[in-house]
Design an enzyme around this catalytic site. Structure first.
Site, PDB file in Angstrom:
ATOM      1  N   LYS A  50       0.860  -1.194   0.000  1.00  0.00           N
ATOM      2  CA  LYS A  50       0.000   0.000   0.000  1.00  0.00           C
ATOM      3  C   LYS A  50       0.884   1.227   0.000  1.00  0.00           C
ATOM      4  O   LYS A  50       2.011   1.186   0.512  1.00  0.00           O
ATOM      5  CB  LYS A  50      -0.873   0.011   1.255  1.00  0.00           C
TER       6      LYS A  50
ATOM      7  N   GLY B 229     -20.615   6.678   2.719  1.00  0.00           N
ATOM      8  CA  GLY B 229     -19.548   6.957   1.756  1.00  0.00           C
ATOM      9  C   GLY B 229     -20.125   6.899   0.352  1.00  0.00           C
ATOM     10  O   GLY B 229     -20.773   5.919  -0.024  1.00  0.00           O
TER      11      GLY B 229
ATOM     12  N   GLY C 191     -18.201   7.630  -2.495  1.00  0.00           N
ATOM     13  CA  GLY C 191     -17.097   7.677  -3.453  1.00  0.00           C
ATOM     14  C   GLY C 191     -17.302   6.557  -4.461  1.00  0.00           C
ATOM     15  O   GLY C 191     -18.401   6.010  -4.597  1.00  0.00           O
ATOM     16  N   ASN C 192     -16.238   6.184  -5.130  1.00  0.00           N
ATOM     17  CA  ASN C 192     -16.315   5.160  -6.169  1.00  0.00           C
ATOM     18  C   ASN C 192     -16.998   3.886  -5.662  1.00  0.00           C
ATOM     19  O   ASN C 192     -17.864   3.318  -6.316  1.00  0.00           O
ATOM     20  CB  ASN C 192     -14.904   4.868  -6.690  1.00  0.00           C
TER      21      ASN C 192
ATOM     22  N   GLY D 264     -18.841   3.162  -2.559  1.00  0.00           N
ATOM     23  CA  GLY D 264     -20.184   3.273  -1.994  1.00  0.00           C
ATOM     24  C   GLY D 264     -21.219   3.639  -3.041  1.00  0.00           C
ATOM     25  O   GLY D 264     -22.317   3.066  -3.097  1.00  0.00           O
TER      26      GLY D 264
HETATM   27  N1  GLU Z   1      -7.475   0.069  -3.043  1.00  0.00           N
HETATM   28  C1  GLU Z   1      -8.208  -1.116  -3.324  1.00  0.00           C
HETATM   29  C2  GLU Z   1      -8.233  -2.041  -2.120  1.00  0.00           C
HETATM   30  O1  GLU Z   1      -8.044  -1.612  -1.011  1.00  0.00           O
HETATM   31  C3  GLU Z   1      -7.752  -1.812  -4.609  1.00  0.00           C
HETATM   32  C4  GLU Z   1      -6.340  -2.273  -4.629  1.00  0.00           C
HETATM   33  C5  GLU Z   1      -5.860  -2.766  -5.988  1.00  0.00           C
HETATM   34  O2  GLU Z   1      -6.628  -2.837  -6.922  1.00  0.00           O
HETATM   35  O3  GLU Z   1      -4.667  -3.074  -6.055  1.00  0.00           O
HETATM   36  O4  GLU Z   1      -8.527  -3.200  -2.226  1.00  0.00           O
END
Ligand code: GLU
Length: 412
Positions: A103, A215, A217-218, A220
């Site tokens: 991350k 939420g 966003g994308n 929710g």
């Molecule tokens: N940010 C998203 C998650 O927390 C997607 C991560 C990704 O596609 O690598 O699962």
């Protein structure tokens, strides 16, 4: 080890105890492989230089390259990024896709930046991390506060540095630059597939399943729209400015138009304005936290009336709240399963980029459904075998078995 990460590792420890597992491999899973922190100087529109701090935590790559989003949010810190990277490791193992977990993030309120500043910040991030990421090393994606456009800039900057077009270095890109059809709605759609599987198991009728989504966003927004179009009653939604509620249900199409024109869901006709806190305590059957961590905690757990919590956000329920809610027989469908549709679609995007062969939307949706449904079945069976309602424990058992299995075969 600080707060949030410590709690995440508690969950790992709890599950390894349940499994009767004590081995050296487990010790590897308790720590990230690598933490990278980079200073990112950015020229601001006022002519001054501002130095941001960029993080990337590469948690574990036993099962494949590190994988996980980049978060732009004022509250980003290393403890949070490490926790999110750990959860990605578990999530990719639950989904059984060939990735580890990672991350990234920057503590910034992207809404305060101009488009040019945002682009320069993103390109600085790509330069700062170019030697640490790559299609077979570590593959970023969108998360809270980051968008397909940001992924396009990352891909472009990285490609310039490496001297070759490298779409597979990030996922969640716009279609024009190697993005995949269906990636933008995949987290919501995957969550919806899991939701219907659970309803089926619980024998809960569609008409009885009133939903509140926190939420917009994308994640929710897409979930709310998909559920609404499938005929479910979505009684409440919210964004960072507040929420709206109508016990008879809301029209998602009209709300979307309202949000487009006013910038928020609040003050929507035929509905009552409510706070984000109040939304979580509404008399609905299903609660869908789709924004940030720890919103369901010791303070409000006692007031939650929903029978099911579908975690589309990462880490919305604290350890203490989970204990309280499970005692009240609330079923918590854990993030590492419920929101895995996003990273599963990312995997499909990466496969398409690597092959330079692109699928039509229907193929994408079918494969997403297959993958999410098999993950659900495996987790549900594991939970049933233990004879309780602890779905998170079951998901972690599935993931830890797979991770430890791979670690053992590879050797330390
Ligand atoms: N940010 C998203 C998650 O927390 C997607 C991560 C990704 O596609 O690598 O699962």
């Amino acid at each position: 080890m600080a707060g949030q990460f410590k709690a995440a590792i508690n969950q790992l420890n709890k599950v390894s105890q349940i499994m009767g597992l004590e081995c050296d491999e487990l010790e590897i899973l308790r720590k990230p492989d690598r933490i990278i922190e980079v200073s990112l100087p950015v020229l601001m529109d006022n002519g001054r230089m501002k130095v941001f701090t960029g993080f990337r935590v590469q948690y574990n790559n036993t099962r494949g390259p590190y994988k996980g989003g980049i978060r732009f949010h004022p509250k980003v810190n290393l403890d949070e990024v490490t926790t999110l990277a750990f959860w990605m490791t578990i999530k990719c193992a639950v989904a059984d896709i060939p990735y580890g977990g990672g991350k990234g993030g920057i503590a910034v309120d992207a809404k305060t930046l101009s488009q040019g500043e945002l682009e320069r910040l993103t390109r600085a991030y790509a330069r700062g991390f170019a030697n640490f990421i790559g299609p077979k090393i570590d593959i970023p994606a969108p998360d809270v506060g980051t968008t397909p456009q940001i992924m396009a800039w990352l891909m472009d900057e990285y490609s310039h540095i490496k001297g070759e077009n490298t779409p597979a270095v990030v996922t969640g890109k716009p279609i024009e630059v190697g993005g995949s059809l269906g990636r933008d709605t995949a987290t919501g759609l995957g969550g919806f597939y899991v939701f219907e599987e659970v309803l089926n198991k619980l024998k809960m009728a569609k008409s009885k399943a009133g939903i509140a989504v926190q939420g917009f966003g994308n994640v929710g927004m897409n979930f709310a729209m998909i559920a609404y179009r499938a005929g479910y009653k979505v009684a409440a939604v919210s964004d960072s400015r507040g929420g709206i509620y109508n016990e008879k249900g809301l029209s998602m199409e009209e709300i979307l138009a309202h949000k487009k024109s006013t910038g928020s869901v609040v003050d929507f006709k035929n509905s009552k304005n409510i706070t984000n806190e109040k939304l979580l305590e509404l008399p609905v059957e299903v609660l869908v936290p789709s924004a940030l961590e720890n919103v369901i905690n010791e303070k409000n757990a006692g007031r939650i009336k929903a029978k099911m919590i579908l975690e589309l956000a990462n880490g919305p329920t604290t350890e203490e709240a989970e204990v309280k809610l499970s005692k009240k027989a609330v079923l918590i469908v854990p993030d590492v399963l419920a929101n895995s549709g996003g990273v599963i679609a990312s995997y499909f995007e990466w496969v398409q980029n690597s092959r330079q062969y692109y699928w039509e939307q229907a193929r994408m949706d079918d494969r997403l459904k297959d993958k999410v449904t098999s993950a659900f079945k495996k987790v549900w069976q594991t939970m049933e075998a233990r004879g309780n309602n602890q779905m998170r424990d079951a998901a972690y058992i599935v993931a830890v078995e797979r991770l430890i299995g791979s670690l053992r075969i590879r050797g330390i």
